[in-house]
Design a protein around this motif. Structure first.
Motif, PDB file in Angstrom:
ATOM      1  N   GLY A  44      19.702   7.549  24.100  1.00  0.00           N
ATOM      2  CA  GLY A  44      18.639   8.475  24.451  1.00  0.00           C
ATOM      3  C   GLY A  44      18.390   9.508  23.377  1.00  0.00           C
ATOM      4  N   GLY A  45      19.103   9.447  22.310  1.00  0.00           N
ATOM      5  CA  GLY A  45      18.880  10.371  21.208  1.00  0.00           C
ATOM      6  C   GLY A  45      19.466  11.751  21.455  1.00  0.00           C
ATOM      7  N   LEU A  46      20.287  11.909  22.503  1.00  0.00           N
ATOM      8  CA  LEU A  46      20.860  13.214  22.826  1.00  0.00           C
ATOM      9  C   LEU A  46      22.351  13.236  22.545  1.00  0.00           C
ATOM     10  CD1 LEU A  46      19.138  13.758  26.291  1.00  0.00           C
ATOM     11  CD2 LEU A  46      18.397  14.624  24.074  1.00  0.00           C
ATOM     12  N   SER A  47      22.814  14.376  22.109  1.00  0.00           N
ATOM     13  CA  SER A  47      24.253  14.542  21.906  1.00  0.00           C
ATOM     14  C   SER A  47      24.909  14.798  23.260  1.00  0.00           C
ATOM     15  CB  SER A  47      24.522  15.704  20.954  1.00  0.00           C
ATOM     16  OG  SER A  47      24.146  16.921  21.573  1.00  0.00           O
ATOM     17  N   ALA A  48      26.217  14.839  23.304  1.00  0.00           N
ATOM     18  CA  ALA A  48      26.946  15.077  24.557  1.00  0.00           C
ATOM     19  C   ALA A  48      26.594  16.446  25.127  1.00  0.00           C
ATOM     20  CB  ALA A  48      28.447  14.962  24.314  1.00  0.00           C
ATOM     21  N   ASN A  49      26.495  17.459  24.295  1.00  0.00           N
ATOM     22  CA  ASN A  49      26.125  18.807  24.761  1.00  0.00           C
ATOM     23  C   ASN A  49      24.714  18.821  25.316  1.00  0.00           C
ATOM     24  OD1 ASN A  49      28.598  19.853  24.024  1.00  0.00           O
ATOM     25  ND2 ASN A  49      27.888  20.532  21.999  1.00  0.00           N
ATOM     26  N   GLU A  50      23.811  18.108  24.620  1.00  0.00           N
ATOM     27  CA  GLU A  50      22.428  18.059  25.094  1.00  0.00           C
ATOM     28  C   GLU A  50      22.336  17.339  26.434  1.00  0.00           C
ATOM     29  OE1 GLU A  50      19.987  18.054  20.865  1.00  0.00           O
ATOM     30  OE2 GLU A  50      20.801  16.166  21.635  1.00  0.00           O
ATOM     31  N   ARG A  51      23.100  16.252  26.610  1.00  0.00           N
ATOM     32  CA  ARG A  51      23.101  15.547  27.900  1.00  0.00           C
ATOM     33  C   ARG A  51      23.658  16.429  29.019  1.00  0.00           C
ATOM     34  NH1 ARG A  51      26.181  10.999  26.145  1.00  0.00           N
ATOM     35  NH2 ARG A  51      25.133  10.713  24.198  1.00  0.00           N
ATOM     36  N   GLN A  52      24.709  17.164  28.730  1.00  0.00           N
ATOM     37  CA  GLN A  52      25.308  18.047  29.724  1.00  0.00           C
ATOM     38  C   GLN A  52      24.308  19.125  30.122  1.00  0.00           C
ATOM     39  OE1 GLN A  52      28.870  19.958  28.398  1.00  0.00           O
ATOM     40  NE2 GLN A  52      29.213  21.008  30.336  1.00  0.00           N
ATOM     41  N   ARG A  53      23.659  19.708  29.155  1.00  0.00           N
ATOM     42  CA  ARG A  53      22.648  20.745  29.441  1.00  0.00           C
ATOM     43  C   ARG A  53      21.498  20.162  30.255  1.00  0.00           C
ATOM     44  NH1 ARG A  53      20.973  25.269  30.977  1.00  0.00           N
ATOM     45  NH2 ARG A  53      19.201  26.141  29.897  1.00  0.00           N
ATOM     46  N   LEU A  54      21.050  18.949  29.926  1.00  0.00           N
ATOM     47  CA  LEU A  54      19.970  18.298  30.664  1.00  0.00           C
ATOM     48  C   LEU A  54      20.396  18.026  32.106  1.00  0.00           C
ATOM     49  CD1 LEU A  54      17.139  17.052  30.662  1.00  0.00           C
ATOM     50  CD2 LEU A  54      18.176  14.910  29.876  1.00  0.00           C
ATOM     51  N   ASP A  55      21.625  17.563  32.299  1.00  0.00           N
ATOM     52  CA  ASP A  55      22.136  17.328  33.656  1.00  0.00           C
ATOM     53  C   ASP A  55      22.143  18.619  34.462  1.00  0.00           C
ATOM     54  OD1 ASP A  55      22.462  14.637  33.164  1.00  0.00           O
ATOM     55  OD2 ASP A  55      24.617  14.801  32.695  1.00  0.00           O
ATOM     56  N   GLU A  56      22.559  19.715  33.808  1.00  0.00           N
ATOM     57  CA  GLU A  56      22.567  21.007  34.502  1.00  0.00           C
ATOM     58  C   GLU A  56      21.156  21.419  34.903  1.00  0.00           C
ATOM     59  OE1 GLU A  56      24.448  23.786  31.892  1.00  0.00           O
ATOM     60  OE2 GLU A  56      26.408  22.799  32.051  1.00  0.00           O
ATOM     61  N   LEU A  57      20.204  21.240  34.010  1.00  0.00           N
ATOM     62  CA  LEU A  57      18.811  21.602  34.308  1.00  0.00           C
ATOM     63  C   LEU A  57      18.248  20.746  35.438  1.00  0.00           C
ATOM     64  CD1 LEU A  57      17.359  22.132  30.720  1.00  0.00           C
ATOM     65  CD2 LEU A  57      17.755  23.894  32.451  1.00  0.00           C
ATOM     66  N   LEU A  58      18.585  19.448  35.439  1.00  0.00           N
ATOM     67  CA  LEU A  58      18.091  18.576  36.507  1.00  0.00           C
ATOM     68  C   LEU A  58      18.719  18.968  37.838  1.00  0.00           C
ATOM     69  CD1 LEU A  58      18.061  15.109  34.699  1.00  0.00           C
ATOM     70  CD2 LEU A  58      16.081  16.442  35.451  1.00  0.00           C
ATOM     71  N   ARG A  59      20.009  19.301  37.858  1.00  0.00           N
ATOM     72  CA  ARG A  59      20.649  19.747  39.081  1.00  0.00           C
ATOM     73  C   ARG A  59      20.030  21.050  39.594  1.00  0.00           C
ATOM     74  NH1 ARG A  59      26.025  20.249  37.185  1.00  0.00           N
ATOM     75  NH2 ARG A  59      25.832  18.513  35.787  1.00  0.00           N
ATOM     76  N   ASP A  60      19.774  21.959  38.672  1.00  0.00           N
ATOM     77  CA  ASP A  60      19.161  23.224  39.064  1.00  0.00           C
ATOM     78  C   ASP A  60      17.763  22.980  39.643  1.00  0.00           C
ATOM     79  OD1 ASP A  60      21.358  24.581  38.192  1.00  0.00           O
ATOM     80  OD2 ASP A  60      20.459  25.233  36.275  1.00  0.00           O
ATOM     81  N   GLU A  61      17.031  22.051  39.041  1.00  0.00           N
ATOM     82  CA  GLU A  61      15.679  21.705  39.503  1.00  0.00           C
ATOM     83  C   GLU A  61      15.744  21.095  40.907  1.00  0.00           C
ATOM     84  OE1 GLU A  61      11.640  21.514  39.502  1.00  0.00           O
ATOM     85  OE2 GLU A  61      12.856  22.435  37.952  1.00  0.00           O
ATOM     86  N   GLU A  62      16.726  20.194  41.135  1.00  0.00           N
ATOM     87  CA  GLU A  62      16.868  19.563  42.457  1.00  0.00           C
ATOM     88  C   GLU A  62      17.252  20.588  43.504  1.00  0.00           C
ATOM     89  OE1 GLU A  62      19.688  16.390  42.139  1.00  0.00           O
ATOM     90  OE2 GLU A  62      18.379  15.181  40.842  1.00  0.00           O
ATOM     91  N   GLN A  63      18.104  21.539  43.154  1.00  0.00           N
ATOM     92  CA  GLN A  63      18.519  22.562  44.108  1.00  0.00           C
ATOM     93  C   GLN A  63      17.371  23.503  44.418  1.00  0.00           C
ATOM     94  OE1 GLN A  63      21.943  24.376  42.381  1.00  0.00           O
ATOM     95  NE2 GLN A  63      23.276  22.613  42.787  1.00  0.00           N
ATOM     96  N   ALA A  64      16.499  23.729  43.455  1.00  0.00           N
ATOM     97  CA  ALA A  64      15.364  24.624  43.667  1.00  0.00           C
ATOM     98  C   ALA A  64      14.347  23.985  44.596  1.00  0.00           C
ATOM     99  CB  ALA A  64      14.729  24.989  42.345  1.00  0.00           C
ATOM    100  N   GLN A  65      14.313  22.737  44.743  1.00  0.00           N
ATOM    101  CA  GLN A  65      13.301  22.080  45.585  1.00  0.00           C
ATOM    102  C   GLN A  65      13.798  22.014  46.941  1.00  0.00           C
ATOM    103  OE1 GLN A  65      12.272  18.285  43.950  1.00  0.00           O
ATOM    104  NE2 GLN A  65      11.262  19.188  42.209  1.00  0.00           N
TER     105      GLN A  65
END
Length: 153
Positions: free
Chosen positions: A132-153
Motif C-alpha cells: 500500500g505504499g505506507l510505512s508501519a507508522n503510517e499504517r498505525q496512524r491510519l488505523d487510529e484515524l479509521l477507528r476514531d472515524e468509526e467511533q465518531a459515527q
C-alpha cells in the motif's frame, strides 16, 4: 540435388583456405612460443581473428615478423611491445590495464553492480506498492484515524 552437390564441393574446398605457412625454427621452444604469440595477437585488418587464423596480407607480415624476432632472440615481452608500439594496444587480445583500457576491464563489474542496484530498487518499490505504499507508522496512524472515524459515527 545440384545445390546439395555444390554445397558439398564447397565444404571440401574449405581446408584449402586455411593458413599454411611453414617456418623452420632453430629450436622447438621457439615454435611453441610462435604458436602461443600468434594466438595472442589480433589481426589489425580482421579485428576478430588472431594472426594465426587470418589470411589477410598484414597477418602474414605479422607472422613473418614474429618468426624473425623469435629467431633474432627477442623475448615475448619485447615482441608484444614492438607490436603494440607499431599497431596500438588493439593488437593484443588481452590489453594491459591502463587508463585507456580501464573501462574495458571495469565495464563488466560496473554493469553487474548497476544491474544489482536496479533489481534491488525494483524489488523495494514493488514491496512498497504491494504493502500500500505506507510505512508501519503510517499504517498505525491510519488505523487510529479509521477507528476514531468509526467511533465518531
Amino acid at each position: 540435388m545440384k545445390p546439395l552437390v555444390a554445397a558439398l564441393l564447397m565444404l571440401v574446398c574449405l581446408p584449402a583456405l586455411a593458413v599454411i605457412e611453414t617456418y623452420d625454427f632453430s629450436e622447438p621452444q621457439l615454435e611453441q612460443r610462435y604458436h602461443a604469440l600468434s594466438q595472442e595477437l589480433r589481426c589489425p585488418k580482421c579485428q576478430n581473428q588472431n594472426i594465426a587464423d587470418s589470411n589477410a596480407p598484414i597477418a602474414q607480415d605479422l607472422r613473418k615478423q614474429l618468426f624473425l624476432q623469435l629467431e633474432g632472440g627477442a623475448s615475448d615481452d619485447e615482441i608484444r611491445k614492438y607490436m603494440v608500439d607499431r599497431y596500438g594496444e588493439f593488437v593484443r587480445y588481452r590489453p594491459r590495464f591502463a587508463g585507456a583500457t580501464a573501462l574495458l576491464w571495469l565495464a563488466p563489474v560496473l554493469l553487474l553492480v548497476l544491474a544489482a542496484a536496479v533489481a534491488w530498487l525494483s524489488l523495494r518499490r514493488r514491496e512498497r506498492v504491494e504493502s500500500g505504499g505506507l510505512s508501519a507508522n503510517e499504517r498505525q496512524r491510519l488505523d487510529e484515524l479509521l477507528r476514531d472515524e468509526e467511533q465518531a459515527q
